[in-house]
Motif scaffolding. Structure first.
Motif, PDB file in Angstrom:
ATOM      1  N   GLY A 272       0.805  -1.219   0.000  1.00  0.00           N
ATOM      2  CA  GLY A 272       0.000   0.000   0.000  1.00  0.00           C
ATOM      3  C   GLY A 272       0.835   1.264   0.000  1.00  0.00           C
ATOM      4  O   GLY A 272       0.293   2.374  -0.007  1.00  0.00           O
ATOM      5  N   ILE A 273       2.155   1.132  -0.008  1.00  0.00           N
ATOM      6  CA  ILE A 273       3.068   2.277   0.013  1.00  0.00           C
ATOM      7  C   ILE A 273       3.471   2.642  -1.417  1.00  0.00           C
ATOM      8  O   ILE A 273       3.793   1.757  -2.224  1.00  0.00           O
ATOM      9  CB  ILE A 273       4.323   1.966   0.848  1.00  0.00           C
ATOM     10  CG1 ILE A 273       3.922   1.613   2.283  1.00  0.00           C
ATOM     11  CG2 ILE A 273       5.294   3.136   0.831  1.00  0.00           C
ATOM     12  CD1 ILE A 273       5.090   1.156   3.135  1.00  0.00           C
ATOM     13  N   SER A 274       3.452   3.923  -1.721  1.00  0.00           N
ATOM     14  CA  SER A 274       3.792   4.384  -3.072  1.00  0.00           C
ATOM     15  C   SER A 274       5.191   3.951  -3.469  1.00  0.00           C
ATOM     16  O   SER A 274       6.096   3.835  -2.632  1.00  0.00           O
ATOM     17  CB  SER A 274       3.689   5.916  -3.145  1.00  0.00           C
ATOM     18  OG  SER A 274       2.385   6.348  -2.883  1.00  0.00           O
ATOM     19  N   LEU A 275       5.369   3.732  -4.755  1.00  0.00           N
ATOM     20  CA  LEU A 275       6.679   3.390  -5.292  1.00  0.00           C
ATOM     21  C   LEU A 275       7.533   4.639  -5.461  1.00  0.00           C
ATOM     22  O   LEU A 275       7.017   5.740  -5.668  1.00  0.00           O
ATOM     23  CB  LEU A 275       6.530   2.697  -6.647  1.00  0.00           C
ATOM     24  CG  LEU A 275       5.845   1.325  -6.664  1.00  0.00           C
ATOM     25  CD1 LEU A 275       5.624   0.896  -8.109  1.00  0.00           C
ATOM     26  CD2 LEU A 275       6.679   0.298  -5.923  1.00  0.00           C
ATOM     27  N   SER A 276       8.829   4.456  -5.437  1.00  0.00           N
ATOM     28  CA  SER A 276       9.762   5.521  -5.794  1.00  0.00           C
ATOM     29  C   SER A 276       9.844   5.614  -7.307  1.00  0.00           C
ATOM     30  O   SER A 276       9.612   4.627  -8.021  1.00  0.00           O
ATOM     31  CB  SER A 276      11.146   5.225  -5.206  1.00  0.00           C
ATOM     32  OG  SER A 276      12.153   5.968  -5.857  1.00  0.00           O
ATOM     33  N   ASP A 277      10.174   6.805  -7.812  1.00  0.00           N
ATOM     34  CA  ASP A 277      10.305   6.934  -9.268  1.00  0.00           C
ATOM     35  C   ASP A 277      11.441   6.078  -9.807  1.00  0.00           C
ATOM     36  O   ASP A 277      11.466   5.717 -10.982  1.00  0.00           O
ATOM     37  CB  ASP A 277      10.470   8.396  -9.672  1.00  0.00           C
ATOM     38  CG  ASP A 277      11.742   9.021  -9.135  1.00  0.00           C
ATOM     39  OD1 ASP A 277      12.376   8.419  -8.243  1.00  0.00           O
ATOM     40  OD2 ASP A 277      12.105  10.115  -9.594  1.00  0.00           O
ATOM     41  N   LYS A 278      12.386   5.719  -8.940  1.00  0.00           N
ATOM     42  CA  LYS A 278      13.479   4.837  -9.373  1.00  0.00           C
ATOM     43  C   LYS A 278      12.965   3.446  -9.714  1.00  0.00           C
ATOM     44  O   LYS A 278      13.615   2.709 -10.460  1.00  0.00           O
ATOM     45  CB  LYS A 278      14.551   4.761  -8.281  1.00  0.00           C
ATOM     46  CG  LYS A 278      15.308   6.065  -8.049  1.00  0.00           C
ATOM     47  CD  LYS A 278      16.391   5.886  -7.000  1.00  0.00           C
ATOM     48  CE  LYS A 278      17.228   7.158  -6.853  1.00  0.00           C
ATOM     49  NZ  LYS A 278      16.436   8.302  -6.433  1.00  0.00           N
ATOM     50  N   ALA A 279      11.796   3.078  -9.160  1.00  0.00           N
ATOM     51  CA  ALA A 279      11.227   1.763  -9.471  1.00  0.00           C
ATOM     52  C   ALA A 279      10.881   1.649 -10.951  1.00  0.00           C
ATOM     53  O   ALA A 279      10.927   0.552 -11.523  1.00  0.00           O
ATOM     54  CB  ALA A 279       9.984   1.527  -8.616  1.00  0.00           C
ATOM     55  N   VAL A 280      10.543   2.776 -11.582  1.00  0.00           N
ATOM     56  CA  VAL A 280      10.220   2.760 -13.011  1.00  0.00           C
ATOM     57  C   VAL A 280      11.464   2.437 -13.830  1.00  0.00           C
ATOM     58  O   VAL A 280      11.425   1.626 -14.758  1.00  0.00           O
ATOM     59  CB  VAL A 280       9.614   4.100 -13.453  1.00  0.00           C
ATOM     60  CG1 VAL A 280       9.262   4.068 -14.939  1.00  0.00           C
ATOM     61  CG2 VAL A 280       8.383   4.435 -12.627  1.00  0.00           C
ATOM     62  N   ALA A 281      12.571   3.080 -13.475  1.00  0.00           N
ATOM     63  CA  ALA A 281      13.826   2.815 -14.189  1.00  0.00           C
ATOM     64  C   ALA A 281      14.251   1.368 -14.018  1.00  0.00           C
ATOM     65  O   ALA A 281      14.685   0.710 -14.979  1.00  0.00           O
ATOM     66  CB  ALA A 281      14.918   3.760 -13.687  1.00  0.00           C
ATOM     67  N   ARG A 282      14.127   0.866 -12.797  1.00  0.00           N
ATOM     68  CA  ARG A 282      14.500  -0.538 -12.557  1.00  0.00           C
ATOM     69  C   ARG A 282      13.604  -1.484 -13.354  1.00  0.00           C
ATOM     70  O   ARG A 282      14.080  -2.490 -13.901  1.00  0.00           O
ATOM     71  CB  ARG A 282      14.412  -0.859 -11.063  1.00  0.00           C
ATOM     72  CG  ARG A 282      15.489  -0.190 -10.220  1.00  0.00           C
ATOM     73  CD  ARG A 282      15.555  -0.805  -8.838  1.00  0.00           C
ATOM     74  NE  ARG A 282      14.333  -0.561  -8.070  1.00  0.00           N
ATOM     75  CZ  ARG A 282      14.164   0.459  -7.248  1.00  0.00           C
ATOM     76  NH1 ARG A 282      15.143   1.343  -7.088  1.00  0.00           N
ATOM     77  NH2 ARG A 282      13.047   0.601  -6.568  1.00  0.00           N
ATOM     78  N   LEU A 283      12.317  -1.167 -13.424  1.00  0.00           N
ATOM     79  CA  LEU A 283      11.388  -2.004 -14.184  1.00  0.00           C
ATOM     80  C   LEU A 283      11.756  -2.038 -15.658  1.00  0.00           C
ATOM     81  O   LEU A 283      11.814  -3.113 -16.276  1.00  0.00           O
ATOM     82  CB  LEU A 283       9.960  -1.480 -14.015  1.00  0.00           C
ATOM     83  CG  LEU A 283       8.898  -2.062 -14.967  1.00  0.00           C
ATOM     84  CD1 LEU A 283       8.791  -3.563 -14.795  1.00  0.00           C
ATOM     85  CD2 LEU A 283       7.554  -1.382 -14.733  1.00  0.00           C
ATOM     86  N   VAL A 284      11.996  -0.886 -16.255  1.00  0.00           N
ATOM     87  CA  VAL A 284      12.303  -0.817 -17.684  1.00  0.00           C
ATOM     88  C   VAL A 284      13.603  -1.566 -17.982  1.00  0.00           C
ATOM     89  O   VAL A 284      13.694  -2.330 -18.955  1.00  0.00           O
ATOM     90  CB  VAL A 284      12.397   0.649 -18.147  1.00  0.00           C
ATOM     91  CG1 VAL A 284      12.898   0.732 -19.589  1.00  0.00           C
ATOM     92  CG2 VAL A 284      11.038   1.335 -18.028  1.00  0.00           C
ATOM     93  N   LYS A 285      14.606  -1.360 -17.152  1.00  0.00           N
ATOM     94  CA  LYS A 285      15.889  -2.026 -17.380  1.00  0.00           C
ATOM     95  C   LYS A 285      15.769  -3.542 -17.234  1.00  0.00           C
ATOM     96  O   LYS A 285      16.326  -4.304 -18.033  1.00  0.00           O
ATOM     97  CB  LYS A 285      16.937  -1.481 -16.413  1.00  0.00           C
ATOM     98  CG  LYS A 285      17.423  -0.081 -16.755  1.00  0.00           C
ATOM     99  CD  LYS A 285      18.493   0.377 -15.789  1.00  0.00           C
ATOM    100  CE  LYS A 285      19.058   1.746 -16.185  1.00  0.00           C
ATOM    101  NZ  LYS A 285      19.779   1.682 -17.485  1.00  0.00           N
ATOM    102  N   SER A 286      15.049  -3.988 -16.203  1.00  0.00           N
ATOM    103  CA  SER A 286      14.903  -5.434 -16.012  1.00  0.00           C
ATOM    104  C   SER A 286      14.078  -6.057 -17.129  1.00  0.00           C
ATOM    105  O   SER A 286      14.363  -7.172 -17.580  1.00  0.00           O
ATOM    106  CB  SER A 286      14.262  -5.717 -14.648  1.00  0.00           C
ATOM    107  OG  SER A 286      12.946  -5.195 -14.578  1.00  0.00           O
ATOM    108  N   ALA A 287      13.045  -5.339 -17.602  1.00  0.00           N
ATOM    109  CA  ALA A 287      12.227  -5.847 -18.707  1.00  0.00           C
ATOM    110  C   ALA A 287      13.044  -5.911 -19.988  1.00  0.00           C
ATOM    111  O   ALA A 287      12.897  -6.852 -20.783  1.00  0.00           O
ATOM    112  CB  ALA A 287      11.003  -4.964 -18.901  1.00  0.00           C
TER     113      ALA A 287
END
Length: 361
Positions: A272-287
């Motif tokens: 229920g805790i908001s994600l950090s904007d760094k989570a987007v970068a990690r997602l794109v790189k891992s994908a």
């Protein structure tokens, strides 16, 4: 007294003396001064403050190594720093950010710094002319073909993590969202429109710091559920509704205020805790890595750049592109249209072919 400042540290000597307003007791004046300083730092967005803080820290450390005071109001000192950073290979855009951070620090501290002096201006102009202003590296755009590979390579596609990743990738791409905009969405910011797709309300952005908000539409892709933003959102919302912070809400208003995307444990339990904007970068790189692509070429900006690039390749007009990406600068938006425009109606298209045809006649 201590200031609630999060851009640059201010020396205690910059505090305003209470004797200037005798009607206010010292504790009251100090509290008001601290609040005024706090609001002054909020004039910039979170990303800008983080960037300025980092730039100011580097400048302060450099000054300390020379035994100089960073808040001295010395334009020549700033000019020397510009030269040093240029020699370090820093891009012109980053040098300008550093100068802006130094200027802001002096403004917040109430220290005069005149960067209009000819010597400083000539130094900066010389650096710009010598190094040029073209960006040295840009994130590769996640165009539809690349995005499809990323989506297809998501591990355990039915897991809560994969369902969240699919929704983030498709909404980030379709609405051309910046990292902070994507993780800043609340449940009430997205709406499913029957027969059309999804609308996304971007409440605050890099170019909308006052929070006027702007709504963006994303068409559904009914022919392919695996790459459909609407289908991905519906699947994620079904998962999101099971989290305690949502299921425990007594009113629709409280539910809508909860973050759309939140953290989760390795077992898939939502926090229920908001994600950090760094989570987007990690997602794109891992994908990207899972899809067999070079993750170093991709970043959190790749989703936004991918939509803009694809729109440009398909001949989208400038106004239509800017409405979707919410760019304020036509120059920046045109950067996505120019690669396709280089070849569209290019004068050389028929010059060589017509000449060869005449030779063969």
């Amino acid at each position: 007294m201590s200031h609630d400042i999060d851009i640059v540290p201010l020396p205690s000597s910059t505090s305003v003396e209470p004797r200037q307003t005798a009607a206010l007791p010292s504790p009251v004046w100090d509290a008001l001064a601290a609040r005024a300083a706090h609001y002054a730092t909020r004039a910039s967005g979170d990303g800008t403050r983080r960037t300025y803080r980092s730039a100011w820290t580097h400048f302060s450390q450099w000054c300390a190594s020379l035994g100089r005071e960073p808040l001295a109001g010395d334009a020549d000192l700033v000019a020397m720093y510009v030269v040093r950073r240029a020699d370090d290979g820093l891009a012109v855009s980053s040098i300008r950010v550093a100068v802006a951070a130094i200027r802001t620090a002096h403004q917040l501290a109430g220290v005069a710094l005149d960067l209009s002096q000819p010597r400083f201006r000539m130094t900066l102009e010389g650096v710009v002319r010598s190094r040029g202003v073209r960006p040295t590296r840009q994130a590769a755009p996640a165009v539809p073909e690349v995005l499809a590979k990323m989506l297809a390579a998501l591990p355990c596609p039915n897991s809560p993590l994969a369902v969240r990743s699919r929704a983030m990738l498709l909404l980030g791409f379709g609405a051309a969202l910046r990292r902070s905009e994507l993780v800043g969405l609340s449940i009430g910011d997205v709406a499913r429109i029957s027969g059309r797709g999804v609308t996304v309300l971007v409440r605050r952005s890099k170019t909308d710091q006052h929070g006027r908000g702007q709504q963006v539409a994303i068409w559904a892709n009914l022919t392919d559920p695996l790459t459909c933003p609407l289908a991905a959102l519906e699947r994620w919302l079904a998962v999101r509704e099971t989290a305690g912070d949502v299921s425990g809400c007594f009113t629709a208003e409280a539910r809508d205020a909860r973050p759309l995307f939140c953290g989760m444990s390795k077992a898939g339990r939502l926090s229920g805790i908001s994600l950090s904007d760094k989570a987007v970068a990690r997602l794109v790189k891992s994908a990207a890595e899972a899809a067999g692509l070079d993750p170093e070429r991709y970043s959190g900006h790749s989703l936004r750049a991918g939509l803009a690039t694809a729109a440009g390749d398909q001949g989208a007009g400038l106004a239509d592109l800017m409405r979707q990406t919410r760019h304020k600068s036509t120059e920046v938006a045109l950067g996505y249209l120019r690669p396709a425009d280089l070849w569209r109606n290019n004068v050389t298209e028929h010059v060589f072919t017509d000449k060869a045809r005449k030779r063969n006649e």
